[in-house]
Each structure stands twice: as C-alpha cells, then as structure tokens.
Scaffold this motif. Structure first.
Motif, PDB file in Angstrom:
ATOM      1  N   ARG A 195       0.835  -1.212   0.000  1.00  0.00           N
ATOM      2  CA  ARG A 195       0.000   0.000   0.000  1.00  0.00           C
ATOM      3  C   ARG A 195       0.870   1.264   0.000  1.00  0.00           C
ATOM      4  NH1 ARG A 195      -3.622   2.282  -2.212  1.00  0.00           N
ATOM      5  NH2 ARG A 195      -4.517   0.202  -2.300  1.00  0.00           N
ATOM      6  N   ALA A 196       1.957   1.232   0.797  1.00  0.00           N
ATOM      7  CA  ALA A 196       2.833   2.407   0.878  1.00  0.00           C
ATOM      8  C   ALA A 196       3.425   2.733  -0.492  1.00  0.00           C
ATOM      9  CB  ALA A 196       3.949   2.164   1.891  1.00  0.00           C
ATOM     10  N   TYR A 197       3.803   1.685  -1.241  1.00  0.00           N
ATOM     11  CA  TYR A 197       4.367   1.935  -2.575  1.00  0.00           C
ATOM     12  C   TYR A 197       3.281   2.390  -3.548  1.00  0.00           C
ATOM     13  CZ  TYR A 197       8.947   0.464  -1.135  1.00  0.00           C
ATOM     14  OH  TYR A 197      10.165   0.424  -0.507  1.00  0.00           O
ATOM     15  N   LEU A 198       2.078   1.819  -3.431  1.00  0.00           N
ATOM     16  CA  LEU A 198       0.994   2.274  -4.315  1.00  0.00           C
ATOM     17  C   LEU A 198       0.688   3.749  -4.048  1.00  0.00           C
ATOM     18  CD1 LEU A 198      -1.524  -0.726  -4.346  1.00  0.00           C
ATOM     19  CD2 LEU A 198       0.105  -0.069  -6.126  1.00  0.00           C
ATOM     20  N   ASP A 199       0.747   4.160  -2.776  1.00  0.00           N
ATOM     21  CA  ASP A 199       0.531   5.573  -2.446  1.00  0.00           C
ATOM     22  C   ASP A 199       1.616   6.449  -3.074  1.00  0.00           C
ATOM     23  OD1 ASP A 199      -1.712   4.913  -1.025  1.00  0.00           O
ATOM     24  OD2 ASP A 199      -0.773   5.046   0.963  1.00  0.00           O
ATOM     25  N   ALA A 200       2.865   5.977  -2.992  1.00  0.00           N
ATOM     26  CA  ALA A 200       3.967   6.740  -3.596  1.00  0.00           C
ATOM     27  C   ALA A 200       3.770   6.839  -5.106  1.00  0.00           C
ATOM     28  CB  ALA A 200       5.302   6.073  -3.274  1.00  0.00           C
ATOM     29  N   ILE A 201       3.281   5.746  -5.711  1.00  0.00           N
ATOM     30  CA  ILE A 201       3.027   5.740  -7.159  1.00  0.00           C
ATOM     31  C   ILE A 201       1.928   6.761  -7.485  1.00  0.00           C
ATOM     32  CG2 ILE A 201       2.111   4.334  -9.065  1.00  0.00           C
ATOM     33  CD1 ILE A 201       3.536   1.894  -7.622  1.00  0.00           C
ATOM     34  N   ASP A 202       0.859   6.756  -6.678  1.00  0.00           N
ATOM     35  CA  ASP A 202      -0.228   7.727  -6.888  1.00  0.00           C
ATOM     36  C   ASP A 202       0.310   9.153  -6.836  1.00  0.00           C
ATOM     37  OD1 ASP A 202      -2.326   6.081  -7.291  1.00  0.00           O
ATOM     38  OD2 ASP A 202      -3.032   6.061  -5.205  1.00  0.00           O
ATOM     39  N   GLU A 203       1.224   9.361  -5.913  1.00  0.00           N
ATOM     40  CA  GLU A 203       1.730  10.710  -5.692  1.00  0.00           C
ATOM     41  C   GLU A 203       2.697  11.166  -6.788  1.00  0.00           C
ATOM     42  OE1 GLU A 203       3.242  11.188  -1.671  1.00  0.00           O
ATOM     43  OE2 GLU A 203       4.599  12.743  -2.432  1.00  0.00           O
ATOM     44  N   ARG A 204       3.581  10.271  -7.224  1.00  0.00           N
ATOM     45  CA  ARG A 204       4.672  10.722  -8.086  1.00  0.00           C
ATOM     46  C   ARG A 204       4.677  10.165  -9.500  1.00  0.00           C
ATOM     47  NH1 ARG A 204       7.480  10.422  -3.073  1.00  0.00           N
ATOM     48  NH2 ARG A 204       8.279   8.319  -3.347  1.00  0.00           N
TER      49      ARG A 204
ATOM     50  N   GLY B  27       2.403  10.098 -11.817  1.00  0.00           N
ATOM     51  CA  GLY B  27       1.721  10.886 -12.840  1.00  0.00           C
ATOM     52  C   GLY B  27       2.739  11.661 -13.671  1.00  0.00           C
ATOM     53  N   GLU B  28       3.757  12.156 -12.998  1.00  0.00           N
ATOM     54  CA  GLU B  28       4.805  12.905 -13.684  1.00  0.00           C
ATOM     55  C   GLU B  28       5.812  11.983 -14.378  1.00  0.00           C
ATOM     56  OE1 GLU B  28       7.946  14.599 -11.212  1.00  0.00           O
ATOM     57  OE2 GLU B  28       7.750  16.479 -12.338  1.00  0.00           O
ATOM     58  N   LEU B  29       6.168  10.878 -13.705  1.00  0.00           N
ATOM     59  CA  LEU B  29       7.290  10.062 -14.197  1.00  0.00           C
ATOM     60  C   LEU B  29       6.888   8.998 -15.210  1.00  0.00           C
ATOM     61  CD1 LEU B  29       9.171   9.529 -10.808  1.00  0.00           C
ATOM     62  CD2 LEU B  29       9.706  11.189 -12.609  1.00  0.00           C
ATOM     63  N   HIS B  30       5.714   8.394 -15.023  1.00  0.00           N
ATOM     64  CA  HIS B  30       5.250   7.314 -15.904  1.00  0.00           C
ATOM     65  C   HIS B  30       6.224   6.140 -15.940  1.00  0.00           C
ATOM     66  CE1 HIS B  30       3.729   5.674 -19.960  1.00  0.00           C
ATOM     67  NE2 HIS B  30       2.773   5.497 -19.072  1.00  0.00           N
ATOM     68  N   ALA B  31       6.635   5.703 -14.745  1.00  0.00           N
ATOM     69  CA  ALA B  31       7.505   4.525 -14.654  1.00  0.00           C
ATOM     70  C   ALA B  31       6.693   3.249 -14.861  1.00  0.00           C
ATOM     71  CB  ALA B  31       8.195   4.482 -13.298  1.00  0.00           C
ATOM     72  N   TYR B  32       5.432   3.289 -14.448  1.00  0.00           N
ATOM     73  CA  TYR B  32       4.577   2.093 -14.534  1.00  0.00           C
ATOM     74  C   TYR B  32       3.620   2.166 -15.720  1.00  0.00           C
ATOM     75  CZ  TYR B  32       5.962   0.465  -9.887  1.00  0.00           C
ATOM     76  OH  TYR B  32       6.665  -0.010  -8.811  1.00  0.00           O
ATOM     77  N   LEU B  33       3.389   0.992 -16.326  1.00  0.00           N
ATOM     78  CA  LEU B  33       2.316   0.878 -17.312  1.00  0.00           C
ATOM     79  C   LEU B  33       1.031   0.452 -16.612  1.00  0.00           C
ATOM     80  CD1 LEU B  33       4.204  -0.826 -20.282  1.00  0.00           C
ATOM     81  CD2 LEU B  33       3.437   1.551 -20.110  1.00  0.00           C
TER      82      LEU B  33
ATOM     83  N   THR C  44       9.013   7.417 -20.176  1.00  0.00           N
ATOM     84  CA  THR C  44       9.211   7.574 -18.737  1.00  0.00           C
ATOM     85  C   THR C  44      10.173   8.748 -18.549  1.00  0.00           C
ATOM     86  OG1 THR C  44       8.887   5.229 -18.322  1.00  0.00           O
ATOM     87  CG2 THR C  44      10.135   6.439 -16.661  1.00  0.00           C
ATOM     88  N   ARG C  45      10.018   9.459 -17.445  1.00  0.00           N
ATOM     89  CA  ARG C  45      10.899  10.597 -17.177  1.00  0.00           C
ATOM     90  C   ARG C  45      11.859  10.281 -16.036  1.00  0.00           C
ATOM     91  NH1 ARG C  45       9.187  15.346 -19.608  1.00  0.00           N
ATOM     92  NH2 ARG C  45       7.430  14.934 -20.999  1.00  0.00           N
ATOM     93  N   ASN C  46      12.988  10.985 -16.040  1.00  0.00           N
ATOM     94  CA  ASN C  46      14.027  10.719 -15.044  1.00  0.00           C
ATOM     95  C   ASN C  46      13.695  11.400 -13.721  1.00  0.00           C
ATOM     96  OD1 ASN C  46      16.511  10.721 -13.526  1.00  0.00           O
ATOM     97  ND2 ASN C  46      17.569  10.257 -15.442  1.00  0.00           N
ATOM     98  N   PRO C  47      13.650  10.650 -12.617  1.00  0.00           N
ATOM     99  CA  PRO C  47      13.313  11.252 -11.317  1.00  0.00           C
ATOM    100  C   PRO C  47      14.284  12.358 -10.888  1.00  0.00           C
ATOM    101  CG  PRO C  47      13.266   8.855 -11.177  1.00  0.00           C
ATOM    102  CD  PRO C  47      13.851   9.201 -12.520  1.00  0.00           C
ATOM    103  N   TRP C  48      15.503  12.364 -11.422  1.00  0.00           N
ATOM    104  CA  TRP C  48      16.482  13.397 -11.066  1.00  0.00           C
ATOM    105  C   TRP C  48      16.184  14.708 -11.791  1.00  0.00           C
ATOM    106  CZ3 TRP C  48      20.901  12.895  -7.808  1.00  0.00           C
ATOM    107  CH2 TRP C  48      21.016  11.636  -7.213  1.00  0.00           C
TER     108      TRP C  48
ATOM    109  N   GLY D 240      17.026   6.666 -19.395  1.00  0.00           N
ATOM    110  CA  GLY D 240      17.750   5.601 -20.074  1.00  0.00           C
ATOM    111  C   GLY D 240      16.783   4.530 -20.533  1.00  0.00           C
ATOM    112  N   GLY D 241      17.319   3.502 -21.171  1.00  0.00           N
ATOM    113  CA  GLY D 241      16.449   2.442 -21.658  1.00  0.00           C
ATOM    114  C   GLY D 241      17.260   1.238 -22.091  1.00  0.00           C
ATOM    115  N   SER D 242      16.577   0.163 -22.356  1.00  0.00           N
ATOM    116  CA  SER D 242      15.128   0.128 -22.450  1.00  0.00           C
ATOM    117  C   SER D 242      14.426   0.052 -21.094  1.00  0.00           C
ATOM    118  CB  SER D 242      14.706  -1.076 -23.284  1.00  0.00           C
ATOM    119  OG  SER D 242      15.053  -2.283 -22.627  1.00  0.00           O
ATOM    120  N   GLY D 243      15.116  -0.328 -20.034  1.00  0.00           N
ATOM    121  CA  GLY D 243      14.440  -0.523 -18.757  1.00  0.00           C
ATOM    122  C   GLY D 243      14.309   0.756 -17.941  1.00  0.00           C
ATOM    123  N   GLY D 244      13.946   1.854 -18.586  1.00  0.00           N
ATOM    124  CA  GLY D 244      13.830   3.123 -17.883  1.00  0.00           C
ATOM    125  C   GLY D 244      12.732   3.123 -16.832  1.00  0.00           C
ATOM    126  N   GLY D 245      11.684   2.328 -17.059  1.00  0.00           N
ATOM    127  CA  GLY D 245      10.585   2.276 -16.100  1.00  0.00           C
ATOM    128  C   GLY D 245      11.026   1.664 -14.776  1.00  0.00           C
ATOM    129  N   SER D 246      11.719   0.531 -14.840  1.00  0.00           N
ATOM    130  CA  SER D 246      12.185  -0.133 -13.623  1.00  0.00           C
ATOM    131  C   SER D 246      13.186   0.752 -12.884  1.00  0.00           C
ATOM    132  CB  SER D 246      12.839  -1.486 -13.952  1.00  0.00           C
ATOM    133  OG  SER D 246      11.853  -2.455 -14.213  1.00  0.00           O
TER     134      SER D 246
END
Lengths: 471, 99
Positions: A28-37, A39-45, A123-127, A134-140
């Motif tokens: 749940r804590a990670y899902l909350d972090a995903i909800d929060e951040r 939207g901007e990064l698009h790490a997850y499909l 996906t966008r870079n959190p920094w 980077g890629g191809s595994g930029g999402g992970s």
C-alpha cells in the motif's frame, strides 16, 4: 510512515520479518507513492492493487510475462495480451514471497536507450523530469530511483539494465548469460537477452540475484551456478586486480564530468587496497557496436515473426491471411522494431548473410577472446557505464545512430556473455554517473564484493534531491 | 550506401510488413546510414576465426521425455483475436476464385 525514497529491499525485508509492518501495508505504501509521483514520471504501465503475498513487493519490466496481468512489452501489437503463465523469474519472485507491485515501462520490445520508444509514452528521469531515464528498462530504474518500488526486474540485451541504472543513480546487474532463465521473457535477441535486478544497493542486487539465478528446465540455455551467491560484506578491495581498459575510458563522446567521476572511483579502488592496472580492448570497443547492431536485429527479425495477428494481440483486417499479417505488423509495430526487423531481415537475406551476419558472428569471437585475455590479468574491468549523463527527451529520437551510441560501452561485454554491474559513482551537472564493473563469466560474487566496497566508500546518496526536498 | 526503393520493398515483403509510402522513403534512408555504420565489421580480416552463435559452450542439453498435460484449448484460445470452436479463425491463406 515508511520513507519509500530511502528504504532498501533488505531493510524492507527486515521490517516484514520483525513484523513491524505487513506485506500488505508495504504494498500500500508503494501504491501511495506511485499515486503521488508516477503521474509525472510514468515509470509504470500498470499496477497490481492487491498484494499476492506477505513479502517485499517487486516491480517487473513489462517484457516479463506475468500470469493474469497484461504484458505488452511496450508495444501496441501486444496491447490487451493477458498471459496464461508466469515467466520463470516471475515464479521465482513469487516463490520467494515477493508479490508483484506492477509492470514497468520499456522501449518497445526492449529496443531503445531512453524509454522514448514505448508505444505508451516515455518515462521521465526522477532526477530531472526533462530528461530520459535511459532504456530500455527506464521504467524499472525510474521506479527504484523515485521510491516507487524497493527493487525491480529489468532485462538486458545490450545495456538495458546497466545504462538506465547509470542514468538514474541506481544499481543494475546484467548477469552472466545462462544464469537466469529467459522462459516467459518476450524474446528480443535470444543469444544476448538476460534478466537482471535493478536496486538501490549492491547487497539488494545480490539478494535478488540469489532468488533469480539457477538452471531452469524450461530454458535449455541455463546452467547451475558454480558457487552460491554471496551477499557482500567486505569493505576493502585487498587482493583484487582491477583493470582499466584504455579504449573504454578514453572513448570519443565520454563527457568530461563522467570521466572525472569514474577516474575518482578508480583512484578509490587503489585506496581500498586493489591492484589497479591498464589494459586494452582495442577491437571490442571499435567493433562492438556494429557487431551488436547486426546480431541483435537479425535475431529480433526472427523472434518478432511470431507477432502476426493470428493467435493473440492486435489484429488488423485483411482479405487474405498474408494481407492480415502484413497490415497487423505495420500498424502494430512502432518505428524502432520495424527498423530493426528490416535491418535484421536485410542482414540475413540471400547475398548479404556472409558479409553482414556471418562476419558479425566472427567479430563476436574476437570480442570474447580480447576479454578473456584481459581476465587472465585482472578480476574486474572498470569504465563508465554510459558515455553521458541522462540526456533531454527528444535529443536523440531523430537520429537512430546517435541513440545507438548510448550503449557503446555496455555492448562489448554483452557480446561476450559476461556479467556487468553498474553502480552510481558520483554526479556530473547534478546528474548521476554510473561506473561499470565487468567480470569474467560467473564472477558475479566478485562484482558484488567490489561494488559493495566501492558503494560504501563512495557514500553516494541515491535519493534524487528534488524528491527529497518535496518529501 | 543507399538502399533502393526496390530493396526496401523486397525486404519488407520478406518481413511481412505492409509499409506506407512514407515509411519506404524514410526506412530507405535510415537503413542506408545504419548499414554503412555496421558494415565496419567487414574491415577485419577474419578468415581463420570461427563464428560465435552463443556465449556458452553448451552442447546437447538433454531432458527427460516425460508426458505432461498440455494447455487446455480454452486457455490457448483465450487471447485469440477471432475464434471458431477450437480453432483460431483467419481469412483464407490465398484468394479463392469463385466459379
């Protein structure tokens, strides 16, 4: 309150074992972090909202098959495809008590170095969200860097684990070819593809690799490890012989800030007790990239023949079977897979096979021999992982060859089937720089030991400052 | 090295890709540039070097021949774009001439 930005996989395991938190609460804590951040990064499909286990959750690159959870490989041609089975690496994670947190974004069919080739948006870079992860595994990589997963799985054909790790300040391992099963992994180039961990620390990387590695009857190219995986503890490098391949550290295009950070890490190796010396890999660097861009597209053109609109995935209409297949493939594949299918088909076609594909396979032997000679004198070879820090979105999309150069330094060891670890070794222009450590076949334990000691001595802070400030 | 329009169309046919006119032009140009770059491998004199097709020296990996249940037909067809009973439905493989 869990600080997902800082929490490592190992720390999370400790919290769960001591029953300070349940697996479901962690999820749940990670899902909350995903909800929060995210939207901007698009790490997850897509995310998995119910935890299927009581351990530390894991994010999985979308080229890895997950039963009952849509798996697209970042491609429209697989949109809506829901696998009927788990990849062996997925099964191994589940058996170890690691439930799936979600599926991460990837360049289409893992073909790319920026995640901009995903059919579902970059996906966008959190920094720095103006830059690629980077890629191809930029999402992970972005998910781990931004505290949206404690750890993740990636896949690496020519640098798709190592290069995104470098660009996001995370740790990435491309294991020795054959140590991790490819069963259920969407095939790109079968003689090169390997699944590997993306983590915040080297110890996390070793913990995950211990879960993933080993022979799998479903993948006849896998082998048993010659020795068990050791979780690294040593803080020095005494007795370790570190080689500095001249061509990989002086290659054209290496940014000065990257070269400086890597040079400091090499000095640190000596301070930690390692014996440091120069070596040469002249033809590996000069011919590695051309060799890769013949072998990988050739294998891809064959592997991607299965996407024909008949049995699963996207289908375009047609009056005959052939028309249906040709239209499905043209509409379903994006530009990069089409480019590589065409390139590979050309390189394998009558009249060109010997000059292109046949010659590239011989170059591969040359590269393997050069590396073998270097490993007679050294235990580990070091270089920058990527010649540059994270670049801006759109900077290389118009020129495929410029994009291909992103993997100049990760490709040679991949061609030789060797393991490679990327760890963050400092900043250049406020962005992470990756140090690549290459080992002999099955020398993962040596890489973990060297990476861990360096990580401790470097004291790199893996939390992107802009996210630490916002938290 | 320029890739002619005919070559692009020939390779596209082998690869089962119905490229648009725009793609034929763009890919011709891009493939030419990429092939020129990767053609660098031909600079090396490698007549005596054996090819590597695989990084490990694995030969004849045998497995026990044990029967196992196969995927039920309904599962195998679950992702089918079009289904007809226990079959994947597709249009005719060749144009059918009606008398």
């Amino acid at each position: 309150m869990i600080d997902t930005l800082r929490l490592t996989g190992e720390e999370a395991m400790g919290l769960v074992e001591r029953r300070e938190i349940s697996g479901a609460e962690l999820h749940r804590a990670y899902l909350d972090a995903i909800d929060e951040r995210d939207g901007e990064l698009h790490a997850y499909l897509r995310t998995v909202d119910e935890s299927e286990g009581d351990g530390v959750p894991i994010a999985i690159k979308d080229v890895i098959t997950t039963k009952g959870v849509e798996t697209t490989a970042g491609s429209r041609i697989l949109e809506g495809y829901v696998p009927l089975f788990d990849a062996t690496v997925t099964t191994r994670c589940k058996d170890a008590g690691l439930p799936i947190l979600g599926k991460t974004n990837t360049d289409e069919f893992a073909m790319g170095s920026s995640t901009e080739n995903s059919a579902f948006g970059p996906t966008r870079n959190p920094w720095d969200p103006r830059r690629v992860p980077g890629g191809s595994g930029g999402g992970s990589a972005a998910a781990v860097a931004a505290g949206l997963a404690p750890w993740a799985l990636g896949s690496d054909t020519g640098g798709s684990v190592k290069q995104p790790a470098a660009l996001t300040g995370t740790v990435g391992l491309r294991p020795t070819y054959g140590t991790v099963s490819r069963y259920g992994v969407v095939a790109f180039a079968s003689s090169l593809d390997q699944v590997g961990p993306v983590t915040k620390t080297v110890r996390d990387c070793a913990l995950l690799y211990r879960i993933l590695a080993g022979r799998d009857p479903c993948d006849s190219t896998t082998v048993d490890l010659p020795e068990p995986v050791q979780i690294p503890e040593a803080e020095d490098l005494r007795g370790l012989r570190v080689g500095v391949p001249r061509e990989m550290n002086e290659a054209e295009g290496i940014e000065p800030g990257v070269a400086d950070a890597v040079a400091r890490a090499i000095e640190l190796c000596a301070e930690l007790g390692a014996e440091v010396g120069e070596c040469e890999l002249p033809r590996s660097v000069e011919y590695g990239l051309p060799c890769y861009y013949l072998v990988a597209p050739a294998e891809a053109s064959s592997n991607l023949a299965r996407y024909d609109g008949v049995r699963y995935g996207f289908r375009a209409g047609g009056a005959t079977l052939r028309e249906l297949q040709e239209r499905t493939r043209d509409a379903g594949f994006g530009d990069e897979p089409k480019r590589r299918i065409m390139l590979g088909t050309y390189a394998l076609s009558a009249g060109y096979y010997e000059a292109f594909y046949g010659q590239a396979q011989k170059v591969r032997t040359v590269i393997a021999r050069e590396h073998a000679a270097a490993f007679e004198r050294f235990d580990v070879l070091v270089s920058p992982t990527s010649p540059t820090v994270a670049f801006e979105l759109g900077a290389r999309t118009a020129n495929p060859l410029a994009m291909y150069l992103s993997d100049l330094l990760t490709i040679p060891s991949c061609m030789a089937g060797l393991p490679g670890l990327s760890i963050p070794c400092g900043l250049s222009e406020g962005l992470p720089v990756g140090l690549q450590l290459i080992g002999a076949q099955f020398a993962e334990n040596t890489l973990f030991r060297a990476g861990h000691a360096l990580e401790r001595a470097l004291g790199f802070d893996y939390v992107p400052p802009r996210l630490a400030l916002a938290a | 090295m320029a890739i002619s329009r005919d070559d692009v169309l020939h390779v596209a046919k082998l690869a089962r890709l119905a490229l648009t006119e725009d793609e034929v032009a763009r890919l011709g140009e891009q493939l030419g540039a990429i092939l020129e770059a990767v053609g660098k491998v031909s600079e090396l004199e490698l007549d005596d070097v054996p090819p590597t097709s695989h990084p490990l020296d694995l030969v004849n990996v045998w497995g026990e021949d044990e029967p196992r249940p196969s995927l039920p037909a309904d599962d195998a067809l679950a992702n089918a774009p079009e289904r007809d009973g226990d079959f994947f439905r597709v249009p005719p493989a060749a144009a059918v001439e009606t008398p």
